[in-house]
Design a protein around this motif. Structure first.
Motif, short mmCIF file in Angstrom:
data_model
loop_
_atom_site.label_atom_id
_atom_site.label_comp_id
_atom_site.label_asym_id
_atom_site.label_seq_id
_atom_site.Cartn_x
_atom_site.Cartn_y
_atom_site.Cartn_z
N GLU A 39 7.87 -13.75 8.42
CA GLU A 39 7.09 -13.07 9.44
C GLU A 39 7.91 -12.89 10.71
N ASN A 67 4.79 -9.13 8.11
CA ASN A 67 4.99 -10.03 6.98
C ASN A 67 5.80 -9.27 5.93
N GLN A 70 4.65 -9.65 2.11
CA GLN A 70 3.47 -8.86 1.76
C GLN A 70 3.67 -7.37 2.04
N ARG A 72 3.40 -5.91 4.94
CA ARG A 72 2.27 -5.56 5.80
C ARG A 72 2.63 -5.83 7.26
N TYR A 74 0.47 -6.36 10.94
CA TYR A 74 -0.85 -6.57 11.52
C TYR A 74 -0.73 -6.31 13.02
N SER A 96 -7.75 -3.35 16.04
CA SER A 96 -6.64 -3.95 15.31
C SER A 96 -6.42 -3.12 14.05
N GLU A 98 -4.05 -2.90 10.09
CA GLU A 98 -3.13 -3.42 9.09
C GLU A 98 -2.41 -2.21 8.50
N ASN A 100 0.31 -0.82 5.64
CA ASN A 100 1.08 -1.06 4.43
C ASN A 100 2.47 -0.46 4.69
N SER A 107 -5.25 0.61 7.90
CA SER A 107 -6.64 0.18 7.90
C SER A 107 -6.97 -0.26 9.32
N LYS A 109 -9.38 -1.75 12.07
CA LYS A 109 -10.49 -2.71 12.06
C LYS A 109 -11.22 -2.67 13.40
#
Length: 178
Positions: A39, A67, A70, A72, A74, A96, A98, A100, A107, A109
């Motif tokens: 990370e 990360n 993953q 990803r 964030y 917030s 996420e 890919n 995504s 949020k």
């Protein structure tokens, strides 16, 4: 009886000695290596994407945790400006997000808004962006304001310019003053 007494005392002494000896043994302490960090954290940054030398997208965010395992990222308080052929199209803001890192799908949020260059405003929660199709969508309640009307609905799907938009179960409110 005297022989049994000595046997019991010898047994107790042997037990105490073996317990004492084992508690005095030096034990090896194993120090584990820390696993490599997958990370990374970034604060107040901007990422610009171009296509054939023309702006395609500008992403700004207060912070991000990436990360690598993953694939990803964030983000906290991201703002994404979309461009088509180098011309400004719209801005997506969310609490917030996420991302890919392989597909660049997003995504969003929490509370999400999209404002366009044509003075249109869309509000929803938990918005999704499909990078390959260049589409935004949500299955949650939506409110869109444009040209003197407000459209309420239960979900939507649109291009990033909000030119081609489908709002399900819509209700339209016209503003007489517009």
């Amino acid at each position: 009886m005297r022989g049994q007494k000595y046997k019991i005392i010898l047994f107790v002494c042997a037990a105490l000695l073996s317990a004492g000896a084992s508690s005095c043994k030096t034990e090896k302490t194993v120090v584990e290596e820390a696993p490599p960090m997958s990370e990374q954290a970034i604060e107040k940054f901007t990422v610009t994407e171009t296509e054939f030398g023309k702006l395609k997208m500008v992403l700004e965010s207060e912070s991000a945790v990436i990360n690598e395992e993953q694939k990803r990222a964030y983000l906290k308080l991201p703002r994404v400006k979309f461009y088509r052929d180098g011309n400004y199209v719209s801005t997506l803001v969310t609490e917030s997000a996420e991302i890919n890192l392989e597909t660049y799908d997003v995504s969003g949020k929490g509370k999400c808004t999209v404002d366009t260059a044509n003075n249109e405003h869309l509000q929803t929660t938990d918005l999704q962006y499909n990078a390959k199709k260049n589409m935004v969508y949500s299955k949650n309640d939506v409110k869109m304001t444009r040209n003197g009307e407000t459209v309420y609905g239960k979900s939507f799907e649109a291009d990033t310019k909000l030119e081609k938009i489908v709002i399900k179960k819509q209700r339209v409110v016209l503003d007489k003053n517009a």
